[in-house]
Design a protein around this motif. Structure first.
Motif, PDB file in Angstrom:
ATOM      1  N   LEU A 178      -7.100  20.630  -0.037  1.00 28.90           N
ATOM      2  CA  LEU A 178      -5.934  19.765  -0.236  1.00 28.90           C
ATOM      3  C   LEU A 178      -6.175  18.385   0.381  1.00 28.90           C
ATOM      4  CD1 LEU A 178      -2.994  22.274   0.435  1.00 28.90           C
ATOM      5  CD2 LEU A 178      -3.618  21.219  -1.762  1.00 28.90           C
ATOM      6  N   MET A 179      -6.846  18.336   1.523  1.00 31.93           N
ATOM      7  CA  MET A 179      -7.191  17.060   2.147  1.00 31.93           C
ATOM      8  C   MET A 179      -8.090  16.230   1.231  1.00 31.93           C
ATOM      9  SD  MET A 179      -7.944  18.324   6.069  1.00 31.93           S
ATOM     10  CE  MET A 179      -8.908  16.848   6.448  1.00 31.93           C
ATOM     11  N   ALA A 180      -9.105  16.879   0.628  1.00 30.18           N
ATOM     12  CA  ALA A 180     -10.017  16.170  -0.278  1.00 30.18           C
ATOM     13  C   ALA A 180      -9.269  15.648  -1.499  1.00 30.18           C
ATOM     14  CB  ALA A 180     -11.155  17.094  -0.702  1.00 30.18           C
ATOM     15  N   ALA A 181      -8.399  16.490  -2.064  1.00 28.16           N
ATOM     16  CA  ALA A 181      -7.609  16.065  -3.225  1.00 28.16           C
ATOM     17  C   ALA A 181      -6.725  14.875  -2.874  1.00 28.16           C
ATOM     18  CB  ALA A 181      -6.764  17.233  -3.738  1.00 28.16           C
ATOM     19  N   PHE A 201     -16.766   0.490  -7.269  1.00 28.46           N
ATOM     20  CA  PHE A 201     -15.401  -0.026  -7.354  1.00 28.46           C
ATOM     21  C   PHE A 201     -14.388   0.748  -6.514  1.00 28.46           C
ATOM     22  CE2 PHE A 201     -17.699  -0.921 -11.245  1.00 28.46           C
ATOM     23  CZ  PHE A 201     -17.527  -2.303 -11.380  1.00 28.46           C
ATOM     24  N   ILE A 202     -14.749   1.943  -6.072  1.00 29.04           N
ATOM     25  CA  ILE A 202     -13.774   2.799  -5.405  1.00 29.04           C
ATOM     26  C   ILE A 202     -13.486   2.320  -3.984  1.00 29.04           C
ATOM     27  CG2 ILE A 202     -15.466   4.445  -4.521  1.00 29.04           C
ATOM     28  CD1 ILE A 202     -13.419   6.678  -5.149  1.00 29.04           C
ATOM     29  N   GLN A 203     -12.221   2.347  -3.621  1.00 29.30           N
ATOM     30  CA  GLN A 203     -11.772   2.103  -2.250  1.00 29.30           C
ATOM     31  C   GLN A 203     -11.061   3.384  -1.796  1.00 29.30           C
ATOM     32  OE1 GLN A 203     -12.251  -0.763  -0.363  1.00 29.30           O
ATOM     33  NE2 GLN A 203     -13.607  -1.358  -2.046  1.00 29.30           N
ATOM     34  N   ILE A 204     -11.661   4.083  -0.842  1.00 31.12           N
ATOM     35  CA  ILE A 204     -11.170   5.408  -0.474  1.00 31.12           C
ATOM     36  C   ILE A 204     -11.387   5.638   1.012  1.00 31.12           C
ATOM     37  CG2 ILE A 204     -13.381   6.533  -0.961  1.00 31.12           C
ATOM     38  CD1 ILE A 204     -11.846   8.953  -1.992  1.00 31.12           C
ATOM     39  N   ASN A 205     -10.606   6.528   1.572  1.00 30.36           N
ATOM     40  CA  ASN A 205     -10.793   6.932   2.961  1.00 30.36           C
ATOM     41  C   ASN A 205     -11.973   7.913   3.007  1.00 30.36           C
ATOM     42  OD1 ASN A 205     -10.672   7.914   5.569  1.00 30.36           O
ATOM     43  ND2 ASN A 205      -8.444   8.068   5.609  1.00 30.36           N
ATOM     44  N   ALA A 206     -13.175   7.358   3.079  1.00 25.86           N
ATOM     45  CA  ALA A 206     -14.387   8.178   3.021  1.00 25.86           C
ATOM     46  C   ALA A 206     -14.480   9.137   4.204  1.00 25.86           C
ATOM     47  CB  ALA A 206     -15.624   7.284   2.974  1.00 25.86           C
ATOM     48  N   THR A 207     -13.931   8.714   5.356  1.00 19.39           N
ATOM     49  CA  THR A 207     -13.937   9.593   6.527  1.00 19.39           C
ATOM     50  C   THR A 207     -13.132  10.857   6.274  1.00 19.39           C
ATOM     51  OG1 THR A 207     -14.151   7.680   7.990  1.00 19.39           O
ATOM     52  CG2 THR A 207     -13.413   9.751   8.988  1.00 19.39           C
ATOM     53  N   LEU A 208     -11.986  10.707   5.605  1.00 23.57           N
ATOM     54  CA  LEU A 208     -11.161  11.872   5.281  1.00 23.57           C
ATOM     55  C   LEU A 208     -11.884  12.803   4.326  1.00 23.57           C
ATOM     56  CD1 LEU A 208      -8.469  13.347   5.559  1.00 23.57           C
ATOM     57  CD2 LEU A 208      -7.573  11.933   3.686  1.00 23.57           C
ATOM     58  N   VAL A 209     -12.610  12.245   3.365  1.00 22.88           N
ATOM     59  CA  VAL A 209     -13.384  13.067   2.434  1.00 22.88           C
ATOM     60  C   VAL A 209     -14.436  13.866   3.195  1.00 22.88           C
ATOM     61  CG1 VAL A 209     -14.966  13.059   0.478  1.00 22.88           C
ATOM     62  CG2 VAL A 209     -13.008  11.520   0.487  1.00 22.88           C
TER      63      VAL A 209
END
Length: 513
Positions: free
Chosen positions: A334-337, A402-410
Motif C-alpha cells: 500500500l505504501m508503494a501504491a 519526467f517523474i517526480q516521486i518520493n523515491a525514499t518512500l518507494v
C-alpha cells in the motif's frame, strides 16, 4: 512411544554440514532467478524484444521449473533424492554456460528453460532431503537453510550484476555466465552427501545404510527410534501414492493448506520484485547505477530477515510468522501504491533534453511546461504523438526522465515488503510443505504443489512488464496489496502449527482433521 527431542551436540555439526551442501541448490536457484534482473536491458536490445517477448524471456525459467516440479518428485522417489540433485546441478551448469553464449532468441529461451528445470528440481528435492535427515527439533531451521541459500544467491546475483554492468560490450553475457562456477562446485559437492535414510528404508529396505547415516546424525539410540518410526509409518501404507489420492477426503486439509500457501507465496508479487528490481527503481526516477545499487540493498534485506526467520521458526512457530509477515507485506505494498499514486510527470527544458531519441524529443516538444498527475493521463496524451516503437521506448526508457516521486518512500516500501516476505511466506512455505505430506504421497504431492507454485509465479512474471506499461505502478502495487490481505485471512483460517512435531505426528493430526 519414545520420542527424539534433540540431537547430541557432538553430532549436530554433521547434520548442519550435510544440510548446507544440499541447500547450495537454493543458492543456485536464487542466483539464477535474480541475475536476469541485471540482464533485462541488454537482452531486450540484443534480441529486439517486445513486452511479451521480454516477459517470456524472464519468466521462461519458471516455465522450465514447472516441468522440473512435475518430474522431480516421482523421479526422486524412484531413483533417490541424491541422484536427482546431482542431475539438477548439471542442468544449472549447462544453462548458465549456454545462455551466456546464446546468439538467438529461441536458443536463449531453451538455455533458460534448462536452468528452470534445475530450479524446479532443487526447490522441491532439497527441502525434502533435509526434512528427512533432520531431527524434529532442528528440522524447521535446517529446512530453512534452503531458503537462506536462495536469498544469499539473490544477493550475490545483485552484487555480481552491479560490478559487471559497466563492462564494455555485452555485459549481460558475463552476468549470466558466472553462475557456471557455483553450479560446478555444487555438482562436485553432492557426491559426498549420504542417501536419505527414509528413502533407503522406504524404497530399498536398506536398514543397515540408513542406520549408519542416522547414527552419525544423532547416535545409536536416535537411529533406533527413528528407524522404528519410519517402519511404523511404512507399515500403514498399502501402495504407492497416485495423483488421484490427493483428492481423497482425508487429504483435503493438507491440500488446502499446501495449495493455498503456494498460491499466495507467488501471487503477492515477490518474483516481480526480484526479477525487475532495477526496473522498478528506474520507474521511480533512479539512474541505472543507483537502481542496481538499490537492488543490492533489497538482496541484503532479504538475507538478513531470512536469518531472522531461521532463528524464529522453531521458537515462534510457522503460523505466527506467516501472520506477521503477510500483514506487513500488505502495509508495504500500500505504501508503494501510494508513492506512485502521488507522483507527477513534468515536462520542461531540462527533462525534455534528457530524451535520447531525437524524433521522440521533437514529437513531445509541444508538451513543454505541461504536468500530469498520473501515468494514465500522461500516456493518453503522448500516445497519439508517437508511433508504436517510439511509444514503447518512452514507456520503457524515457519516462524516468519526467517523474517526480518520493523515491525514499518507494525504497522503504520495497524493503519492508521484502523483509516481511523473508520472515514468512519465503521460508515458511517450504518448511510447511516438507512437513505436512505423508511419506506415501509426498513425492507426487510436492511435485503437484510445486508445479502450481511455479505456474502462479510464471503468470506474475509474464504479466508484470505489461502491468507496468498499461496499468501503471500504482494499480499494480494496489492489486498485490489486496492479494496480500487475502493471504492474511487464509493463514488465519486454514494453516495449522507444525512446530516441534514429528513428521508422523503431523500426518496423524492432518489426516484425522
Amino acid at each position: 512411544m519414545q520420542k527424539v527431542d534433540a540431537v547430541p551436540k557432538t553430532n549436530k555439526s554433521y547434520t548442519v554440514l550435510i544440510s548446507l551442501i544440499v541447500a547450495l541448490g537454493g543458492f543456485l536457484l536464487g542466483f539464477d532467478s535474480a541475475v536476469i534482473s541485471g540482464a533485462v536491458k541488454g537482452i531486450t536490445v540484443y534480441f529486439e524484444m517486445t513486452d511479451s517477448m521480454l516477459g517470456f524471456a524472464v519468466g521462461c525459467v519458471i516455465f522450465g521449473a514447472m516441468a522440473g516440479n512435475l518430474l522431480a518428485g516421482p523421479l526422486a522417489d524412484l531413483f533417490g533424492r541424491k541422484k536427482i540433485l546431482i542431475i539438477v546441478a548439471a542442468f544449472f551448469t549447462i544453462s548458465a554456460t549456454w545462455s551466456a553464449m546464446a546468439t538467438g532468441y529461441t536458443e536463449f529461451i531453451i538455455a533458460r528453460i534448462i536452468g528452470g528445470i534445475g530450479i524446479g528440481g532443487a526447490i522441491l528435492i532439497a527441502p525434502i532431503y533435509i526434512a528427512e535427515i533432520a531431527p524434529p527439533k532442528l528440522r524447521g531451521s535446517l529446512v530453512s537453510f534452503n531458503q537462506l541459500n536462495i536469498v544469499i544467491g539473490i544477493s550475490v546475483a545483485y552484487f555480481s550484476n552491479y560490478f559487471l554492468v559497466n563492462l564494455e560490450g555485452e555485459s549481460w553475457r558475463w552476468m549470466l555466465g558466472v553462475e557456471a562456477i557455483p553450479a560446478a562446485i555444487y555438482f562436485l559437492s553432492l557426491w559426498v552427501v549420504p542417501k536419505s535414510p527414509r528413502w533407503l528404508i522406504l524404497k530399498l529396505n536398506n536398514v543397515t545404510s540408513a542406520q549408519k547415516t542416522l547414527s552419525k546424525i544423532g547416535g545409536a539410540e536416535y537411529a533406533e527410534v527413528t528407524i522404528s518410526e519410519i517402519q511404523r509409518g511404512i507399515a500403514k501404507k498399502e501402495e504407492k501414492g497416485k495423483i488421484s489420492d490427493l483428492f481423497k477426503n482425508k487429504y483435503a486439509t493438507i491440500m488446502i493448506i499446501a495449495l493455498g500457501i503456494a498460491f499466495f507465496q507467488q501471487i503477492t508479487g515477490i518474483n516481480a520484485i526480484f526479477y525487475y528490481a532495477p526496473t522498478i527503481f528506474e520507474q521511480a526516477g533512479g539512474s541505472t547505477d543507483s537502481s542496481f545499487l538499490q537492488a543490492i540493498v533489497v538482496g541484503l534485506t532479504n538475507l538478513v530477515f531470512t536469518l531472522v526467520a531461521i532463528w524464529l521458526i522453531d521458537k515462534l512457530g510457522r503460523k505466527p510468522l506467516l501472520l506477521i509477515g503477510t500483514s506487513f507485506m500488505t502495509i508495504a505494498l500500500l505504501m508503494a501504491a501510494m508513492a506512485f499514486n502521488n507522483a507527477t510527470y513534468n515536462f520542461n527544458d531540462d527533462t525534455l533534453n534528457k530524451i535520447s531519441d531525437t524524433e521522440i524529443k521533437i514529437a513531445l516538444a509541444d508538451l513543454n511546461g505541461s504536468s500530469f498527475d498520473s501515468q494514465a493521463a500522461l500516456f493518453s496524451e503522448i500516445e497519439p504523438k508517437l508511433n508504436q516503437e517510439q511509444f514503447l521506448d518512452f514507456k520503457r526508457n524515457q519516462i524516468t526522465n519526467f517523474i517526480q516521486i518520493n523515491a525514499t518512500l518507494v525504497l522503504m516500501a520495497i524493503l519492508l515488503y521484502v523483509a516481511s516476505f523473508a520472515i514468512s511466506l519465503g521460508p515458511v512455505m517450504w518448511a510447511l510443505i516438507s512437513e505436512i505430506f505423508p511419506s506415501r504421497i509426498k513425492g507426487i504431492a510436492i511435485s503437484v504443489v510445486g508445479f502450481f507454485n511455479s505456474l502462479v509465479s510464471f503468470s506474475v512474471t509474464q504479466v508484470f512488464p505489461w502491468e507496468l506499461s498499461n496499468l501503471g505502478p500504482t494499480m499494480t502495487f494496489a492489486i498485490y496489496a489486496l492479494l496480500s490481505f487475502c493471504a492474511i485471512l487464509f493463514v488465519y483460517k486454514f494453516v495449522i502449527e507444525t512446530k516441534g512435531r514429528t513428521l508422523e505426528e503431523v500426518e496423524e493430526l492432518l489426516t484425522r482433521k
